[in-house]
Design a protein around this motif. Structure first.
Motif, PDB file in Angstrom:
ATOM      1  N   ARG A 232       2.270   2.612  -6.083  1.00  0.00           N
ATOM      2  CA  ARG A 232       1.639   3.411  -7.133  1.00  0.00           C
ATOM      3  C   ARG A 232       0.210   2.920  -7.394  1.00  0.00           C
ATOM      4  NH1 ARG A 232       1.180   2.878 -12.744  1.00  0.00           N
ATOM      5  NH2 ARG A 232       1.102   4.855 -13.880  1.00  0.00           N
ATOM      6  N   ILE A 236      -2.641   5.667  -6.840  1.00  0.00           N
ATOM      7  CA  ILE A 236      -3.251   6.200  -8.059  1.00  0.00           C
ATOM      8  C   ILE A 236      -4.543   5.462  -8.408  1.00  0.00           C
ATOM      9  CG2 ILE A 236      -2.919   6.529 -10.540  1.00  0.00           C
ATOM     10  CD1 ILE A 236      -0.007   7.012 -10.039  1.00  0.00           C
ATOM     11  N   SER A 237      -4.506   4.143  -8.339  1.00  0.00           N
ATOM     12  CA  SER A 237      -5.686   3.357  -8.685  1.00  0.00           C
ATOM     13  C   SER A 237      -6.669   3.242  -7.533  1.00  0.00           C
ATOM     14  CB  SER A 237      -5.259   1.944  -9.139  1.00  0.00           C
ATOM     15  OG  SER A 237      -4.360   2.019 -10.224  1.00  0.00           O
TER      16      SER A 237
END
Length: 293
Positions: A232, A236-237
């Motif tokens: 994640r 996402i980052s």
């Protein structure tokens, strides 16, 4: 006796087969696209956003860079722990609860079942759960991820229904021979319900493998993060800099895209190998646990 099939029946079967093949291709293509993108030249992947039917410029650098990240290996180890220990605890507790609820002489059986079904529609919420984990001093421990999902009410009901199909004569014969509830459960009921147990292993195992939300809520120590939380962060980052050390600045964006795809494949492929071993039990297990004659 073989019967001659009409032209309409043959046309229907052919159309049905073509439709199923198309649906299968539509379902599989996203995974195929991710796989081929992870194996392609990074610059080609960035510059071309259309269909990808084979890897362009076969390249394994993305996978090498992913495994350079120590968080990936740590995440794999933590996820393996959550899947094995969590699934084992799930099966044990679900089996015990299902066996007790499958007994006809259980006191307050119907009210207990009502309370179990009630939890499928209503729950206390995230804040009471967090306060409970804090009061139990389970924050920043692996069991904070495992214990809140120790029993699924849906799976408990399926296994209970399956246990009810075991002939009562077997239990009566075992009790005459001096067997107790523990012996009946582990040596008679569970062996006769292995298709359902296999399906429960699949359900619980996949759930633990894909779990990330509880870890983000209850864990702050990175050494306990499962693989999905690491994935994640990467997706996402957009945190791929640690894995693209040594790559030119102009190439970091391109290699970062293929690193994301490679990470998805690494996080997906292991759980896919579980399905072939349990597939033969899937339909039988679900049907036995869902239908009571």
């Amino acid at each position: 006796m073989l019967t001659k099939r009409s032209l309409g029946e043959q046309a229907f079967d052919m159309g049905n087969a073509i439709l199923m093949v198309l649906i299968s291709l539509i379902t599989l293509y996203p995974l195929i696209y991710v796989l081929f993108s992870s194996l392609s030249d990074p610059h080609y992947v960035v510059q071309n956003r259309g269909l990808l039917l084979f890897p362009h410029g076969l390249n394994f650098d993305s996978y090498k860079m992913v495994f350079r990240n120590p968080n990936i290996l740590t995440g794999f180890g933590n996820t393996f722990f959550y899947v094995t220990v969590g699934t084992g605890l799930n099966i044990l507790l679900t089996s015990l609860g299902a066996y007790a609820l499958s007994r006809k002489n259980l006191m307050l059986k119907n009210p207990i079942m009502f309370l179990i079904v009630f939890t499928m529609f209503f729950e206390g919420g995230l804040i009471p759960l967090y306060l409970l984990m804090r009061n139990l001093e389970l924050l920043d421990t692996r069991f904070a991820v495992i214990l809140p999902s120790a029993i699924s009410a849906f799976n408990l009901i399926i296994m209970r229904t399956a246990f009810q199909t075991v002939p009562e004569s077997l239990e009566e014969s075992a009790r005459i021979d001096g067997a107790g509830d523990w012996t009946i459960l582990f040596k008679i009921v569970i062996p006769l319900s292995m298709p359902v147990v296999a399906v429960m292993i699949l359900f619980y195992g996949v759930s633990h493998w894909n779990s990330w939300f509880l870890a983000t809520i209850f864990l702050q120590k990175r050494e306990f993060f499962p693989l999905q939380v690491i994935l994640r962060e990467i997706l996402i980052s957009n945190d791929t800099n640690a894995m693209s050390v040594g790559v030119g600045t102009s190439d970091q964006m391109a290699i970062g895209e293929t690193i994301k795809y490679a990470t998805i494949i690494i996080a997906t492929v292991p759980i896919l190998f579980l399905y072939p071993f349990l597939q033969k039990y899937f339909v039988n297990g679900v049907m036995v646990g869902a239908i009571k004659e």
